[in-house]
Motif scaffolding. Sequence first.
Motif, short mmCIF file in Angstrom:
data_model
loop_
_atom_site.label_atom_id
_atom_site.label_comp_id
_atom_site.label_asym_id
_atom_site.label_seq_id
_atom_site.Cartn_x
_atom_site.Cartn_y
_atom_site.Cartn_z
N GLY A 1 50.38 113.27 197.83
CA GLY A 1 51.62 112.73 198.36
C GLY A 1 52.32 111.79 197.41
O GLY A 1 53.53 111.97 197.12
N PRO A 2 51.63 110.76 196.88
CA PRO A 2 52.29 109.85 195.94
C PRO A 2 52.83 110.54 194.69
O PRO A 2 53.91 110.19 194.20
N VAL A 3 52.10 111.52 194.16
CA VAL A 3 52.58 112.24 192.98
C VAL A 3 53.86 112.99 193.31
O VAL A 3 54.85 112.96 192.55
N MET A 4 53.89 113.67 194.46
CA MET A 4 55.08 114.41 194.84
C MET A 4 56.23 113.48 195.21
O MET A 4 57.41 113.82 195.03
N LEU A 5 55.91 112.30 195.73
CA LEU A 5 56.95 111.30 195.98
C LEU A 5 57.63 110.92 194.68
O LEU A 5 58.87 110.85 194.60
N LEU A 6 56.82 110.69 193.65
CA LEU A 6 57.37 110.39 192.32
C LEU A 6 58.16 111.57 191.79
O LEU A 6 59.23 111.41 191.18
N TRP A 7 57.65 112.78 192.02
CA TRP A 7 58.32 113.99 191.53
C TRP A 7 59.71 114.14 192.16
O TRP A 7 60.70 114.34 191.45
N PHE A 8 59.78 114.03 193.48
CA PHE A 8 61.08 114.20 194.14
C PHE A 8 62.04 113.06 193.77
O PHE A 8 63.25 113.28 193.66
N ALA A 9 61.50 111.86 193.58
CA ALA A 9 62.35 110.75 193.13
C ALA A 9 62.93 111.05 191.76
O ALA A 9 64.12 110.79 191.50
N ALA A 10 62.11 111.62 190.86
CA ALA A 10 62.59 111.97 189.52
C ALA A 10 63.63 113.09 189.59
O ALA A 10 64.64 113.08 188.86
N LEU A 11 63.39 114.09 190.46
CA LEU A 11 64.37 115.17 190.64
C LEU A 11 65.71 114.61 191.07
O LEU A 11 66.77 114.95 190.50
N GLY A 12 65.68 113.76 192.10
CA GLY A 12 66.93 113.22 192.61
C GLY A 12 67.64 112.32 191.62
O GLY A 12 68.88 112.40 191.46
N ALA A 13 66.88 111.48 190.93
CA ALA A 13 67.50 110.55 189.98
C ALA A 13 68.14 111.29 188.81
O ALA A 13 69.27 110.96 188.39
N ALA A 14 67.44 112.30 188.27
CA ALA A 14 67.99 113.05 187.13
C ALA A 14 69.25 113.81 187.55
O ALA A 14 70.24 113.86 186.81
N GLY A 15 69.21 114.40 188.74
CA GLY A 15 70.39 115.11 189.21
C GLY A 15 71.55 114.17 189.49
O GLY A 15 72.71 114.48 189.16
N LEU A 16 71.25 113.01 190.10
CA LEU A 16 72.31 112.05 190.44
C LEU A 16 73.03 111.56 189.19
O LEU A 16 74.26 111.37 189.20
N ALA A 17 72.30 111.37 188.09
CA ALA A 17 72.94 110.89 186.85
C ALA A 17 73.99 111.89 186.36
O ALA A 17 75.08 111.48 185.92
N GLN A 18 73.68 113.17 186.45
CA GLN A 18 74.64 114.18 186.00
C GLN A 18 75.80 114.31 186.98
O GLN A 18 76.96 114.50 186.58
N VAL A 19 75.51 114.24 188.28
CA VAL A 19 76.57 114.33 189.28
C VAL A 19 77.51 113.13 189.16
O VAL A 19 78.74 113.26 189.30
N TRP A 20 76.94 111.97 188.87
CA TRP A 20 77.76 110.76 188.69
C TRP A 20 78.70 110.92 187.50
O TRP A 20 79.86 110.48 187.54
N ALA A 21 78.20 111.58 186.46
CA ALA A 21 79.03 111.78 185.26
C ALA A 21 80.10 112.84 185.48
O ALA A 21 81.19 112.77 184.90
N ARG A 22 79.80 113.84 186.31
CA ARG A 22 80.74 114.94 186.59
C ARG A 22 80.82 115.17 188.10
O ARG A 22 80.31 116.17 188.61
N PRO A 23 81.47 114.28 188.82
CA PRO A 23 81.49 114.38 190.30
C PRO A 23 82.20 115.62 190.82
O PRO A 23 82.01 115.99 191.98
N GLU A 24 82.98 116.29 189.97
CA GLU A 24 83.66 117.49 190.43
C GLU A 24 82.69 118.60 190.84
O GLU A 24 83.05 119.53 191.57
#
Length: 636
Positions: free
Chosen positions: A182-205
């Motif tokens: 569970g903790p490993v996958m919690l870290l995994w999903f957090a990394a997925l969301g954070a990496a995606g959010l950075a790109q979405v923030w740069a290109r919100p379109e």
Amino acid sequence: MPGARVPAPPAGSRGRGEPALVLGALGVVYGDIGTSPLYAVETVFAVDGGAVGSATDDVLGIASLVFWALTVTVTVKYVVVVLRADNDGEGGVLALAALVSRSLGGGRRRAGAAVLLGVLGASLFYGDSVITPAISVLSAVEGLEVVSPDLSAAVLPLAGGVLTALFAAQRWGTSRVGRVFGPVMLLWFAALGAAGLAQVWARPEVLRGLSPSYAVLLAVDRPVLTLAVMGAVVLAITGAEALYADMGHFGRRPIRLAWFGLVFPALTLNYLGQAALVTGDPRAREDPFFLLFPSWAQLPMVVLATAATVIASQAVLAGAFSVSRQAVQMGFLPRLRIRHTSAREAGQVYVPAVNRALFVVVLAVVLGFGSAARLATAYGVAVTATFLITTVLLLVVARVRWRWSRRRLVLLGGVLGAVELTYSAATLPKVLDGGWLTLLVAATVFTVMTTWHRGHEALAARRAEREGPLAAALAEVRAAGVPRVPGTGVYPHLAEATAPMALRATVDRLGVLHERVVVVSARTADVPHLPGGAGITVEPLGRPGDGFVHVAAEFGFRDPPDLAAVLRRALPQTPGGADAVTWFVTRPVLRPTRRSGMSAGRTRLFVALTRAAVGHAEYLDLPASRTVGMGAVIDL
């Protein structure tokens, strides 16, 4: 005379709080679908040699297809609707088929068809169990090529080593390492969301991709290509069946909380982030997942991705073990050696024969295909077929059990049917590109399951002919004045009306019987669990003082058939206790004939399966020092 029913002891509880269950669901339930971003988008852009361009409308169309696949198939179908169809708290296609069979009541033909669909779904699950560990581990380890192209030669050996360690560790079960999943996958999903959010923030379109209009525009503008793309989009939702299959371990509410609270948002952000990255840099199409991260984070993400894919593979293997046990209990697989790896969680089992078979096939698949990209061309065929089977069974439950109106059934069935038939049509070309492998595995397992079931029915009929009525056998014992010796003899027996062959053999060959004879009959119910052996009934046989007793017990199809525990509860006054009795089992030796009702090939297969099956005594966990096997030749 009616038997006395033994009251069941109070059922225990899991003793696990909801936060712990939610965390555990992240590791087990969502391991497979959570690692799909590693290869799904990359595969989409590789369709037809890269026919999908990096133009904004194309990329937004892909983002829209992926998002709505997650929304319709996973969120609406599985999380909202399918999780309602629990079989006394248990899920999975076999449990759903058993629920349908029970709901249909007297319709024997229709109930049999439902069970057969469940068996087909379980067979397809084994095909999926071959591809998932291979593609997940390979796609993670291939991240080394992004870190440094010089490391490409190490990918296959490292993937093979990881898989070897994974399968070798199965004998210890998930209970020892489950707490870190569970903790490993919690870290995994957090990394997925954070990496995606950075790109979405740069290109919100790119957020426009959440609208279904872009998926519709792509389909209207380029329908043939869109159909091919759907065969890759389905990779984003592989593992959705685990939402249902693992419901018995975690419960409906924790699974839903994990999905809506973390998994769905993280996956959506990551897929949107990959789309945003490709619109800004078309070269990122080659590996949009790892290129989401800065160079300093790529090697740590390879390590984290490898851990996540091992967890995802572990979850699939655990599901295969669980399905195997259900199939054995329901009479669709021969007796297998099954080990319970947790003292607290009944669902955690290890099946050595299944583990060995899967390891050999998975390793061969990795070496044969050589890359995640080539494996992706074979992935999805079995998954989409399982989706359709689940939908058909679900609609039956909704109509018969939930009393849904025809309008609701048509609406749900129409939407899901259209989407899943599209998935199936899109994955059909994959059959020639390697998808035949999963179908071959499924066909092999289906043949074994149906052959065992039919052969077992034929064997039961032949045995009944040889055994004769139980009442007549007891009368013969009484009339012959068979000597009785001190102690208790116990005869496990499948049927309730006929005499155990081992009982007749004891009289014929030894010329004596114990002063107390207990015939134990066990039946598998179409529910997962009967807490504490709730279905135990005790009934005296023959005349008072004859010393014959019949004990009938019911087990759920996920309960271990612990006859020693049944005996301790049913006959607590047995001299010396249940540990002092002598067990007598029949060891049939089969001779193939034309009476089996099967072809000669399937009859030989059934005989071979019987010889390979675990012995009756070992399967029932009877003490070897106090178990006597009585051989009997039976013409099948």
